[in-house]
Design a protein around this motif. Structure first.
Motif, short mmCIF file in Angstrom:
data_model
loop_
_atom_site.label_atom_id
_atom_site.label_comp_id
_atom_site.label_asym_id
_atom_site.label_seq_id
_atom_site.Cartn_x
_atom_site.Cartn_y
_atom_site.Cartn_z
N LEU A 1 -9.91 -4.05 4.82
CA LEU A 1 -9.50 -3.00 5.75
C LEU A 1 -10.49 -2.92 6.90
O LEU A 1 -11.67 -3.18 6.71
CB LEU A 1 -9.51 -1.63 5.06
N SER A 2 -10.01 -2.51 8.05
CA SER A 2 -10.94 -2.17 9.12
C SER A 2 -11.41 -0.73 8.88
O SER A 2 -10.73 0.05 8.20
CB SER A 2 -10.25 -2.27 10.49
N CYS B 1 -13.83 -1.21 2.50
CA CYS B 1 -13.28 -2.06 3.56
C CYS B 1 -13.36 -3.53 3.18
O CYS B 1 -12.41 -4.28 3.40
CB CYS B 1 -13.99 -1.79 4.88
N THR C 1 4.32 5.80 4.78
CA THR C 1 4.57 5.13 6.07
C THR C 1 5.77 5.73 6.78
O THR C 1 5.79 5.75 8.01
CB THR C 1 4.77 3.62 5.89
N TRP D 1 0.82 -1.20 0.00
CA TRP D 1 0.00 0.00 0.00
C TRP D 1 0.86 1.26 0.00
O TRP D 1 1.21 1.77 1.05
CB TRP D 1 -0.94 0.00 1.20
N LYS E 1 -3.44 4.33 -1.48
CA LYS E 1 -4.31 4.67 -0.35
C LYS E 1 -5.15 5.90 -0.68
O LYS E 1 -6.35 5.93 -0.42
CB LYS E 1 -3.48 4.95 0.90
N ARG F 1 2.38 11.44 13.75
CA ARG F 1 1.80 11.00 15.03
C ARG F 1 2.52 11.64 16.21
O ARG F 1 1.91 12.03 17.17
CB ARG F 1 1.85 9.48 15.11
N GLU G 1 -11.42 1.53 11.04
CA GLU G 1 -10.43 2.38 11.70
C GLU G 1 -9.23 2.65 10.80
O GLU G 1 -8.71 3.76 10.76
CB GLU G 1 -9.98 1.76 13.02
N GLU G 2 -8.78 1.61 10.09
CA GLU G 2 -7.63 1.80 9.19
C GLU G 2 -7.97 2.77 8.07
O GLU G 2 -7.20 3.69 7.77
CB GLU G 2 -7.17 0.46 8.62
N PHE G 3 -9.14 2.57 7.45
CA PHE G 3 -9.54 3.49 6.39
C PHE G 3 -9.65 4.91 6.94
O PHE G 3 -9.16 5.86 6.31
CB PHE G 3 -10.87 3.07 5.74
N SER H 1 -8.12 6.25 9.35
CA SER H 1 -6.78 6.82 9.60
C SER H 1 -6.18 7.33 8.30
O SER H 1 -5.51 8.36 8.29
CB SER H 1 -5.87 5.80 10.28
N TRP H 2 -6.42 6.64 7.19
CA TRP H 2 -5.95 7.12 5.88
C TRP H 2 -6.64 8.44 5.54
O TRP H 2 -5.99 9.39 5.11
CB TRP H 2 -6.28 6.11 4.78
#
Length: 96
Positions: free
Chosen positions: A60-61, A55, A82, A32, A37, A89, A63-65, A67-68
């Motif tokens: 994908l969860s 998802c 990444t 990814w 993304k 963060r 939450e992951e999406f 976060s993107w």
């Protein structure tokens, strides 16, 4: 009962060009990169895919999406790299 809205045929991708379902990353994508993304985020934002479809298609969860999506909103496509995630963060945790 009203018809459900039809999905859009194309949306504007992260690079400003039209993006269709055929242009999206393969459902088998394992690597990814930021561009891929961002394409998925643009597809959901523009109505090409629903959050649930994205998802499921990409395993994908939610939450992951999300976060993107937050990374794109806060830092643009570069925020999805990444190598930059830890920097962003850390600055967010510090209150910057």
């Amino acid at each position: 009962m009203p018809d459900s809205p039809r999905p859009k045929a194309s949306v504007i991708g992260p690079d400003g060009t039209p993006l269709t379902v055929d242009d999206l990353p393969s459902p088998n994508t394992r690597r990814w990169v930021a561009r891929r993304k961002a394409e998925v985020v643009a597809a959901v934002r523009g109505g090409l895919l629903t959050l649930e479809e994205a998802c499921q298609r990409y395993t994908l969860s939610v939450e992951e999406f999300l976060s993107w999506q937050r990374a794109v909103e806060r830092h643009g496509v570069r925020g999805l790299r990444t190598t930059r995630l830890q920097d962003y963060r850390a600055s967010a945790a510090a209150g910057d």
